[in-house]
Design an enzyme around this catalytic site. Structure first.
Site, mmCIF file in Angstrom:
data_model
loop_
_atom_site.group_PDB
_atom_site.id
_atom_site.type_symbol
_atom_site.label_atom_id
_atom_site.label_comp_id
_atom_site.label_asym_id
_atom_site.label_seq_id
_atom_site.Cartn_x
_atom_site.Cartn_y
_atom_site.Cartn_z
ATOM 1 N N ASP A 188 -12.455 -10.297 2.384
ATOM 2 C CA ASP A 188 -12.111 -10.870 1.115
ATOM 3 C C ASP A 188 -11.137 -9.979 0.441
ATOM 4 O O ASP A 188 -11.316 -8.633 0.336
ATOM 5 C CB ASP A 188 -13.143 -11.555 0.423
ATOM 6 C CG ASP A 188 -13.978 -12.435 1.041
ATOM 7 O OD1 ASP A 188 -13.367 -13.357 1.813
ATOM 8 O OD2 ASP A 188 -15.167 -12.757 0.954
ATOM 9 N N TYR A 235 -20.963 -3.100 8.493
ATOM 10 C CA TYR A 235 -20.439 -3.039 7.155
ATOM 11 C C TYR A 235 -21.338 -2.040 6.310
ATOM 12 O O TYR A 235 -22.542 -2.016 6.852
ATOM 13 C CB TYR A 235 -20.471 -4.388 6.473
ATOM 14 C CG TYR A 235 -19.342 -5.496 6.645
ATOM 15 C CD1 TYR A 235 -18.248 -5.314 5.857
ATOM 16 C CD2 TYR A 235 -19.598 -6.369 7.645
ATOM 17 C CE1 TYR A 235 -17.349 -6.141 5.947
ATOM 18 C CE2 TYR A 235 -18.801 -7.086 8.040
ATOM 19 C CZ TYR A 235 -17.207 -7.247 7.058
ATOM 20 O OH TYR A 235 -16.325 -8.106 7.441
#
Length: 288
Positions: free
Chosen positions: A58, A124
């Site tokens: 994003d 992540y």
């Protein structure tokens, strides 16, 4: 060879601060990572290039271990400056691309390799500080600020309740036709404070795949437990929800980085891609 083309893998990194995310926004001039790389490759290779990526990050999210691939006519690589060598192509691109994107490796891969569907898991890391003055100036672009102190033990307990294959609908923004069943394989919190960076924490999050905004929602859910706003058992209860929960804050994008993507051996690439393309249903969830 795929219809007379070769497939090339890119390993890349970017600072997502000044990008509107990974994905090209149609014909828009919005600055995205995909647009920058595709446009530069198209300019150098004189062929239209379409990238497939492991993780569509994003706006504001960073990457140090992003993976993508593209197909191209091998003749496009035979110019004098490239001579069929991906390393030379990297150098050409480096002279043309902005400082906040770097391709650090390119390699020929089998036709069965798919950056998105062949991936076994994505890794992540989320960095967040609760210090009143926020992140160090040199880390402000990749470290989020949470305004209240947290109990890391409570956050870890909240994270532990989410491990395994579940329907993470409560943690995902709705996307029509997309499954929200995921296998969360690691979710660990670490106190990485130093004298220069007190009250600094990292969440390490690994899953086979993530749905839209899932990682930042997982982090946000743990943070509200850690600050005492939500009680023990909050995250486990959320696994019973069937749609996005308004009780979960989405943690700031700046703290999140995609740090790695794992792939199987070459002989397993096709099978993994076929498995990943299959739509998951609740029948696959473990019995309680």
């Amino acid at each position: 060879m795929i219809n007379g083309t070769v497939r090339i893998r890119l390993d890349l990194a970017y600072d997502g601060t000044d990008f509107h995310g990974w994905a090209r926004q149609g014909d828009s001039d919005l600055r995205t990572v995909q647009k920058i790389i595709e446009d530069t490759l198209t300019l150098v290779l004189q062929r239209p290039i379409d990238l497939t990526v492991a993780g569509r990050t994003d706006a504001g999210v960073h990457a140090t271990g992003q993976v993508a691939h593209f197909d191209v006519d091998p003749a496009a690589l035979e110019t004098r400056s490239i001579a069929g060598d991906p390393a030379r192509l990297i150098r050409r691109l480096a002279r043309l691309m902005p400082d906040d994107v770097r391709i650090h490796n390119m390699s020929f891969v089998p036709a069965e390799f798919d950056a998105r569907f062949s991936a076994l898991r994505r890794h992540y890391v989320y960095r967040v500080t609760t210090h009143p003055r926020g992140a160090l100036p040199t880390r402000a672009r990749d470290t989020a600020h949470w305004p209240r102190s947290v109990d890391i033990s409570a956050m870890q307990a909240a994270a532990d309740a989410l491990i395994g294959m579940h329907d993470f609908a409560a943690f995902c923004k709705y996307r029509e036709g997309a499954s929200t069943i995921r296998d969360l394989q690691e979710f660990t919190w670490h106190d990485v404070s130093t004298p220069q960076e007190p009250q600094l924490y990292e969440a390490h999050v690994t899953a086979d795949a993530f749905c839209w905004s899932m990682v930042r929602s997982l982090v946000g859910a743990c943070l509200v437990v850690g600050e005492g706003k939500r009680a023990d058992g909050f995250t486990e209860h959320l696994l019973g929800e069937t749609k996005r929960s308004s009780s979960i804050p989405v943690a700031a994008a700046c703290g999140l980085s995609l740090v790695g993507v794992d792939y199987p051996s070459d002989d397993q690439l096709g099978a993994r891609a076929e498995q990943a393309r299959a739509y998951r249903t609740h029948d696959e969830l473990p019995s309680l």
